[in-house]
Design a protein around this motif. Structure first.
Motif, PDB file in Angstrom:
ATOM      1  N   LYS A   1       0.842  -1.207   0.000  1.00  0.00           N
ATOM      2  CA  LYS A   1       0.000   0.000   0.000  1.00  0.00           C
ATOM      3  C   LYS A   1       0.873   1.252   0.000  1.00  0.00           C
ATOM      4  O   LYS A   1       0.571   2.240  -0.691  1.00  0.00           O
ATOM      5  CB  LYS A   1      -0.922  -0.027   1.226  1.00  0.00           C
TER       6      LYS A   1
ATOM      7  N   LEU B   1       2.260   1.724  -3.491  1.00  0.00           N
ATOM      8  CA  LEU B   1       1.219   2.118  -4.457  1.00  0.00           C
ATOM      9  C   LEU B   1       0.883   3.600  -4.339  1.00  0.00           C
ATOM     10  O   LEU B   1       0.536   4.252  -5.334  1.00  0.00           O
ATOM     11  CB  LEU B   1      -0.037   1.281  -4.238  1.00  0.00           C
ATOM     12  N   ASN B   2       0.993   4.141  -3.142  1.00  0.00           N
ATOM     13  CA  ASN B   2       0.665   5.553  -2.918  1.00  0.00           C
ATOM     14  C   ASN B   2       1.831   6.486  -3.231  1.00  0.00           C
ATOM     15  O   ASN B   2       1.665   7.718  -3.172  1.00  0.00           O
ATOM     16  CB  ASN B   2       0.206   5.765  -1.479  1.00  0.00           C
TER      17      ASN B   2
ATOM     18  N   ASP C   1      -6.234  -1.016  -6.043  1.00  0.00           N
ATOM     19  CA  ASP C   1      -5.340  -1.091  -4.880  1.00  0.00           C
ATOM     20  C   ASP C   1      -5.540  -2.384  -4.100  1.00  0.00           C
ATOM     21  O   ASP C   1      -4.578  -3.043  -3.690  1.00  0.00           O
ATOM     22  CB  ASP C   1      -5.580   0.105  -3.956  1.00  0.00           C
TER      23      ASP C   1
ATOM     24  N   LYS D   1      -0.532  -1.083 -11.603  1.00  0.00           N
ATOM     25  CA  LYS D   1      -1.565  -0.098 -11.274  1.00  0.00           C
ATOM     26  C   LYS D   1      -1.581   1.052 -12.267  1.00  0.00           C
ATOM     27  O   LYS D   1      -2.666   1.509 -12.684  1.00  0.00           O
ATOM     28  CB  LYS D   1      -1.344   0.425  -9.860  1.00  0.00           C
TER      29      LYS D   1
END
Length: 1011
Positions: free
Chosen positions: A3, A6-7, A418, A484
């Motif tokens: 996470k 991904l951010n 996500d 992503k």
């Protein structure tokens, strides 16, 4: 963590760019070499002791050195050969030995016992073996006109050698074929007799005129002055003008009683290049220098010399970069082709181009990151490390396939992007990490493999471990972020299955349904068939190492006759036309070589011929042809044909016979009785296919016995008589001219006459009478040992059997032992037969350790003791597949194929462990969703897990196999070395994957249906 990444996509991509740039920079820094910098655990001690027989050298020198060196730490064997005028001791150590320290210790021990050795013995030379000892290139220097030979020799030593040594990365430059000048004194015997002078008067006059006084000094008050008195000869005119005094006091000059001229010293050896006499310059590189950079610099210097010295023909031969270029370029080619095949296979299974691109990106990224660690750990690009990367190409993409397939599946199940990335990675993180750990863990026991195999596997293990570790990092950290932001297509519109895969999926369901209707038949039939594949082991030939394709050979010739160097040269020159017709190029070192770093002994009756042929087949044919041709002309010659020396043969050369029996007297007996016992023992041996060892070789000799009583009776000085013998038979030096670093001996110019004529030379007594020396010498012609061989236990004679021996080896040992005892001899056995058995035992032990290690890792993953056993049931299937392909392809059961079998242990369980992990996860999900019938839950989990894992299972297995396919269809040392390894991997994965599709669900059913 997923996470977090991904951010922060920008951080991830910037870090990736930085690592890519570092990888590219590291790529330019990594050294390139043919082989890893492996220390060869061997030291050679050699020395020359002119005018001494093999027995004298063995008793007075070799035995003393051997007895002192035999207690060296980690010394495995010491093999000694004493021959006339020289000896060589080969010390072989355990691979864990610290060779730098042992090299120092060997030198210290030789210095320590030097007082017990003959005073006139030149200090023995100690050579530490290294792959860098093999010259990276040879430069042939051939004068166009023979009369220029002395000048060309001088130029080679003073200019060419120093010019090459200036190149950065050169460690040593060696020369053979040097000719030097001398001052020849030709006595005029009639003039000497008329004046009542002798040759001894000439000698003493020249020595007195050329003597150097010690340092003189005078003191003048508070000052002291050092005085140099010049009393040396500088040219032939000065020598001819040296005064000589008659007994009646009259003074004349040397020139009135001897001709003083300059001449060429009689060479002890010659070098020929394509039949022409010349010099050869060999160049050794430093261990860390890049061969591919160094050789072009050397060739550039040679091209400059061609322009500067047109009267000399320069040629370069035995350029070792062809091995490097061939081995490295083929493995790089394998990397490219392997990557292409993997990408093509992904297109065949996936219905879109975006997913294959994302999966394939992990290959170059992982390689670039691997280069960073190569640079940090100082690992070179060589055929071993690159083969590890070539092996890892298919495996680099495996982790990405599993991770991206899991993410895509979660998106199709309705999760957002996500959540798909986070949950998809979480679902497979355990089996993926476990798969990498099992592959890496399998290599841990291999590192402890003894000998060369263990040393070689270390680089491959490190390369593969680094690449797989990096690919794991890429698949977990970079792939989800790339997915992503680069694959935003609606999952409903994203085509995932091709028509090809749908057909496979349909066939898979039909096969599993058919098998599950007949569970017991297929399960127990497979269990019964598992060990049958191991029966093929007996049909696969055994070898220490894979066969390497070569097109260069050397033939070592010992004429086994008391020849002088000129006759040796004539025989080699007679072979010139025969060699010219059959080979591309050749050269020969005749007689005693001048190389400082030569490792083998040589005499006036030995020669070494190197030749290069068009290809391996021509080489094999010509090897037999030239040996037969020489034997037909010279039946007594001893020949040995072997591969030309290079870094590879230096590392893997094995001088051992398949079976060697060494004999020694059981009790103290005289030499005649011992020789009789040996002959009787050989006569009663039932198997006569042996070859006699060097200790049995005899040669003719002439023994001179001085009658010292008669010398006293005729009032002849003993020292004077021995000095006369040295003048007549030896290479007697009167004095020398030394100026500006040049050394030119002053010698009598003796004609090459027969023994009878030499023995008619006159010696004068103290009362002035002259007598021929044959009155005081008796001669006796006979036979004596040419070689004396010895080891840790002392002197021995031996017989050798090749691999073609038909007898059972244990029975043959019993027959030899029985014959030895019957003739009062002791016997000990050595050879590759025993080392191969030891290696097989060691590999079996490592195999068992690897199995246990594998089981422990899987047990930790599943937290279950039964599930690892289910996964490992595929191992005998994979091993059987590897054996079958190895046998069908004509491979050998050697070190590399054995390592392949151990490696199969690690990769054959990857797919089953993923399937078992998926089955366990699905069983829990279905139970949590309200399904209560355990059998229904199990059946549904087995079918669904099979469908979920089918695509990644097939893609992973096929990419690993296809990435190795190029190794099978291209040549080069790297591919030759890895080919048996690849046979085993492809066979093991192919058969193992097929059985994994249906046998693992079947085994899971039988072992866990009641759980």
């Amino acid at each position: 963590m997923i996470k977090f990444l991904l951010n922060r996509p920008l951080v991830v991509f910037l870090c990736t760019v930085i690592l890519i740039l570092l990888g590219l920079y590291s790529f330019t820094r990594i050294p390139i070499s043919l082989l890893p910098n492996i220390e060869i655990p061997g030291i050679i001690v050699k020395f020359n002791y002119p005018n001494s027989s093999a027995k004298v050298i063995e008793q007075n020198i070799t035995a003393k050195l051997r007895e002192d060196l035999v207690s060296l730490d980690k010394l495995e064997t010491i093999d000694c050969q004493s021959t006339d005028n020289a000896a060589i001791l080969k010390l072989n150590f355990d691979y864990s030995a610290k060779m730098d320290l042992l090299y120092i210790e060997v030198n210290e021990r030789i210095d320590r016992i030097s007082n017990n050795l003959p005073k006139d013995l030149t200090r023995p030379q100690v050579i530490k073996l290294n792959t860098s000892d093999v010259p990276i290139i040879k430069i042939q220097v051939v004068p166009k006109h023979k009369e220029d030979y002395i000048q060309v020799s001088d130029l080679t030593q003073k200019v060419i050698k120093k010019r090459l040594e200036q190149i950065e990365g050169i460690s040593f430059v060696d020369i053979n074929g040097i000719r030097t000048g001398m001052v020849a004194i030709q006595p005029m015997q009639s003039a000497l007799n008329a004046a009542g002078l002798t040759e001894e008067d000439l000698i003493s006059s020249i020595k007195n005129a050329n003597s150097e006084l010690g340092s003189l000094s005078i003191r003048d008050g508070q000052y002291r002055y050092y005085i140099k008195v010049s009393n040396t000869l500088e040219n032939i005119d000065q020598i001819a003008g040296v005064p000589i005094r008659f007994k009646n006091g009259i003074v004349s000059t040397i020139g009135n009683f001897a001709k003083v001229t300059t001449d060429i010293q009689e060479p002890e050896g010659y070098h020929l290049y394509k039949g022409r006499e010349g010099l050869v310059v060999t160049v050794q590189k430093q261990s860390q220098s890049k061969m591919d950079v160094l050789v072009p610099k050397i060739i550039a210097v040679v091209n400059e010399l061609k322009d500067i010295y047109p009267a000399i023909d320069f040629s370069t031969t035995q350029d070792q970069t062809y091995l490097l270029n061939q081995g490295i370029s083929n493995l790089v080619q394998d990397l490219w082709y392997g990557g292409f095949f993997c990408f093509f296979l992904l297109l065949l299974f996936l219905g879109n181009i975006a997913s294959p691109i994302l999966m394939s990106v992990s290959i170059p990224l992982s390689l670039l990151l691997t280069f960073i660690l190569f640079d940090l750990f100082n690992i070179s690009f060589n055929i071993i490390s690159l083969s590890g990367l070539a092996l890892g190409i298919g495996m680099l993409i495996d982790n990405s396939i599993v991770v991206l397939d899991s993410i895509t599946r979660k998106r199709r199940e309705g999760f957002d992007m996500d959540q798909s990335c986070i949950i998809g990675v979480a679902d497979v993180i355990s089996p993926v990490v476990s798969n990498v750990l099992t592959t890496i863990a399998i290599y841990i026991p291999l590192i402890y493999l003894s000998g060369m195999a263990g040393a070689l596997i270390f680089d491959q293990a490190i390369a593969l471990t680094i690449s797989l570790g990096v690919s794991l990092l890429v698949s977990f950290c970079l792939n989800p972020v790339m997915y992503k932001y680069l694959l935003k297509t609606d999952p409903a519109k994203l085509k995932q299955d091709t028509f090809f895969f749908k057909k496979i999926l349909s066939s898979y369901h039909q096969m599993v349904s058919y098998i599950f209707k007949r569970k017991k038949i297929f399960f127990f039939s497979t269990i019964i068939l598992m060990p049958l594949g191991f029966l093929l082991f007996r049909l696969v030939p055994v070898a220490a190492l894979p066969k390497i394709s070569e097109n260069e050979s050397v033939i070592s010739i010992d004429w086994n006759e008391p020849l002088d160097t000129k006759e040796n040269l004539r025989r080699i020159e007679d072979l010139s036309s025969f060699l010219d017709r059959n080979v591309i190029e050749w050269d020969a070192d005749v007689g005693i070589q001048q190389f400082v770093l030569r490792q083998e002994y040589n005499t006036s009756q030995t020669s070494l011929i190197y030749y290069k042929t068009v290809n391996e087949n021509v080489k094999a044919t010509f090897d037999k042809l030239i040996a037969r041709h020489i034997k037909q002309i010279y039946p007594s010659a001893q020949l040995k044909v072997s591969s030309a020396p290079n870094a590879f043969t230096q590392l893997f050369q094995d001088d051992q016979s398949f079976l060697e029996a060494r004999f020694r007297p059981m009790n103290n007996v005289d030499d005649n009785d011992y020789q009789t016992n040996l002959k009787n023992m050989l006569n009663i041996l039932p198997n006569k296919t042996y070859e006699l060892g060097l200790g049995f070789v005899q040669e003719g000799d002439v023994e001179l016995t001085i009658d010292y009583n008669k010398l006293s009776l005729y009032d002849i000085d003993q020292n004077q008589f021995e000095s006369k013998l040295n003048q007549v038979f030896g290479n007697f030096t009167i004095s020398s001219i030394r100026r500006f670093g040049e050394y030119k001996p002053i010698r009598f110019n003796k004609e090459n006459t027969s023994l009878a004529v030499k023995l008619q030379a006159l010696i004068n007594s103290r009362n002035g009478q002259f007598y021929p020396i044959n009155q005081f010498i008796s001669t006796n012609a006979g036979q004596d040992n040419k070689f004396i061989t010895s080891d840790k236990s002392g002197i021995y004679e031996s017989i050798h059997y090749s691999k073609t021996v038909k007898n059972d080896i244990k029975q043959l040992q019993k027959e030899i032992t029985s014959g030895a005892i019957e003739t009062n001899l002791s016997v000990s056995f050595f050879g590759d037969y025993f080392s191969n058995k030891s290696l097989l035992k060691e590999m079996t032990f490592i195999f068992i350790i690897s199995l246990l290690l594998l089981y422990f890792i899987l047990a930790i993953q599943f937290e279950n003791l039964i599930h690892p056993f289910i996964v490992m049931l595929t191992i005998p299937i994979g091993i059987s597949g590897g054996i079958f392909v190895l046998w069908a392809a004509g491979g050998t059961l050697d070190v590399m194929s054995a390592i392949g079998f151990v490696f199969v242990l690690g990769i054959i369980v990857d797919d089953p462990s993923l399937k078992v992990e998926t089955i366990n996860r699905l069983r829990k999900e279905y139970a949590n969703n309200g399904m209560t019938n355990k059998e229904e839950v199990l059946l549904k989990a087995l079918h669904d897990a099979g469908e979920i894992c089918l695509k990644p299972l097939l893609m992973v297995s096929l990419t690993t196999s296809l990435a190795l396919i190029p190794v099978l269809f291209s040549g080069g040392i790297g591919n030759d070395l890895q080919r048996p390894f690849v046979y085993v991997i492809i066979g093991g994965i192919s058969l193992g994957t097929f059985f994994t599709l249906w046998f693992i669900p079947l085994a899971y059913w039988f072992f866990t249906k009641k759980v």
